[in-house]
Design an enzyme around this catalytic site. Structure first.
Site, PDB file in Angstrom:
ATOM      1  N   SER A  67       0.830  -1.206   0.000  1.00 27.17           N
ATOM      2  CA  SER A  67       0.000   0.000   0.000  1.00 27.17           C
ATOM      3  C   SER A  67       0.865   1.255   0.000  1.00 27.17           C
ATOM      4  O   SER A  67       0.500   2.269  -0.593  1.00 27.17           O
ATOM      5  CB  SER A  67      -0.964   0.005   1.182  1.00 27.17           C
ATOM      6  N   GLU A  68       2.048   1.203   0.652  1.00 32.15           N
ATOM      7  CA  GLU A  68       3.028   2.295   0.560  1.00 32.15           C
ATOM      8  C   GLU A  68       4.449   1.760   0.668  1.00 32.15           C
ATOM      9  O   GLU A  68       4.695   0.712   1.278  1.00 32.15           O
ATOM     10  CB  GLU A  68       2.834   3.352   1.662  1.00 32.15           C
ATOM     11  N   THR A  69       5.373   2.511   0.067  1.00 32.77           N
ATOM     12  CA  THR A  69       6.814   2.303   0.188  1.00 32.77           C
ATOM     13  C   THR A  69       7.421   3.667   0.505  1.00 32.77           C
ATOM     14  O   THR A  69       6.986   4.681  -0.044  1.00 32.77           O
ATOM     15  CB  THR A  69       7.407   1.754  -1.120  1.00 32.77           C
ATOM     16  N   HIS A  72       0.942   4.377   8.573  1.00 30.77           N
ATOM     17  CA  HIS A  72       1.770   3.183   8.748  1.00 30.77           C
ATOM     18  C   HIS A  72       3.158   3.359   8.142  1.00 30.77           C
ATOM     19  O   HIS A  72       4.145   2.844   8.691  1.00 30.77           O
ATOM     20  CB  HIS A  72       1.020   1.935   8.249  1.00 30.77           C
TER      21      HIS A  72
END
Length: 305
Positions: free
Chosen positions: A46-48, A77
Site C-alpha cells: 500500500s506504501e513504500t 503506517h
C-alpha cells in the site's frame, strides 16, 4: 547497475506476517522520483518509503511516500514503520538516532517517538502533521454501492458519510454491524464514479468503513478500500484512523477531553492490525492526533536500478 538496500516490516502488529507490510529504502540518495515510483509499484505494498537527508540539519530525515500509483503527502503506517526501521540502525545519515525523530514530509513535519520493549525499538508513536479538516458529505447510497451493501446499513446517527483528514483525506462511513462490515466488497466502477464526483482524495476515492458496539464504542472495527490506487483492501491505515479518531472526538459535547481509541483493521484479510490513537481536544477544537503501533522486521535485500 546501481543498487539500494531495502528493509520490510509488518506495521501495527507484534506478530510476523500480520499487520500492514511496508518497504523502506533507508538511503534513497541517487533515486529520481520516477525511479521511486517504479520501485513502489514493484513492491506493490500500500506504501513504500524513501528516506533522504533532511533539508534542515536539525531534523532527522526527509521521507517521501509512494503508493503503487502516486506519491502522497502523508500516511500513518509508513511513518510508524520507517521510524521503526531507522531507529534500529546504528546511524541515520551519520547521526545516532535518539528516541525522538523528526521527518520532513510534503504534509509538514512529523514528530516521532520511538517505542521500546526491553531496550529494543519495537514501534513508534507519531503526531499527525495536519489539523483536522472535515470535507463534503457523501450520499449514503453512493457508499452502499461502492461496497455492495444495503443502503439501510449505512448509519447516519453520529455523522453522515463524509471526508476528513489530518494530512491525507479519506471518505468515512459507519456501518450498522460486523456482519455488514464482513460482507463489504468494493466495486471499482462505482469507486470511479465516486472519484469523479468528489475531488478531495488525490489518489481517487479511498473509503474507510467501520462499526462499533455500544459496550465498547472506542474499540472500532474497520476496513479500508482503495481499488483506484491498486489497493483493493488495506490491512492498516494509520492516517485514516487518526482522522476518524479526531473527527469522532470533535463531535463529542465536551470542550476539553483526551480520548484513547483502538482501531482494529485487517481481520477479514487475515492480517489483523491494532492502531492506537490518543486524541486531544481543547476549547472545542481537536489540537493533537497521535497514532502508535508495534512493528516486526521481515526482510532485507537490494533493489537494482
Amino acid at each position: 547497475m546501481n543498487t539500494v538496500a531495502y528493509v520490510t516490516a509488518d506495521v501495527f502488529t507484534s506478530e510476523r506476517f500480520a499487520g500492514n507490510p511496508l518497504a523502506v529504502i533507508s538511503d534513497a540518495r541517487g533515486l529520481s522520483g520516477e525511479a521511486m515510483q517504479k520501485i513502489a509499484t514493484e513492491f506493490n505494498y500500500s506504501e513504500t518509503t524513501f528516506v533522504l537527508p533532511p533539508e534542515n540539519p536539525e531534523h532527522t530525515a526527509r521521507v517521501r511516500i509512494f503508493t503503487p500509483t502516486a506519491e502522497i503527502p502523508f500516511a500513518g503506517h509508513p511513518n510508524v514503520g520507517t521510524a521503526f526501521v531507522l531507529g534500529r540502525q546504528a546511524d541515520i545519515f551519520g547521526k545516532v538516532p535518539g528516541d525522538r525523530l523528526i521527518f520532513e514530509e510534503e504534509a509538514g513535519l512529523v514528530d516521532v517517538q520511538l517505542l521500546r520493549t526491553g531496550g529494543d525499538v519495537s514501534g513508534a508513536k507519531i503526531r499527525a502533521p495536519g489539523q483536522l479538516q472535515v470535507g463534503d458529505t457523501i450520499a449514503g447510497d453512493l457508499i452502499a454501492r461502492c461496497i455492495q451493501v444495503d443502503p439501510e446499513s449505512i448509519r447516519h446517527t453520529t455523522h453522515a458519510p463524509t471526508f476528513a483528514s489530518v494530512g491525507l483525506p479519506f471518505a468515512f462511513a459507519e456501518l450498522d454491524s460486523l456482519e455488514t462490515l464482513g460482507k463489504a466488497s468494493p466495486n471499482a466502477a462505482v469507486f470511479a464514479e465516486a472519484a469523479a464526483l468528489h475531488k478531495e482524495d488525490k489518489t481517487g476515492f479511498s473509503l474507510f468503513v467501520y462499526t462499533r458496539s455500544s459496550d465498547k464504542p472506542w474499540h472500532i472495527r474497520a476496513r479500508v478500500f482503495a481499488p483506484l490506487d491498486n489497493v483493493i483492501e488495506d490491512p492498516a491505515t494509520g492516517s485514516a484512523s487518526a482522522a476518524l479518531g479526531a473527527y469522532l472526538t470533535s463531535l463529542l459535547p465536551e470542550a476539553d477531553v483526551e480520548m484513547k481509541i483502538t482501531i482494529e483493521q485487517g481481520v477479514e484479510m487475515g492480517r489483523r492490525s491494532l492502531i492506537g490513537l490518543d486524541i486531544r481536544k481543547s476549547g472545542g477544537i481537536v489540537t493533537d492526533a497521535f497514532l502508535s503501533g508495534q512493528c516486526v522486521g521481515i526482510m532485507r535485500g537490494e533493489v537494482a536500478f
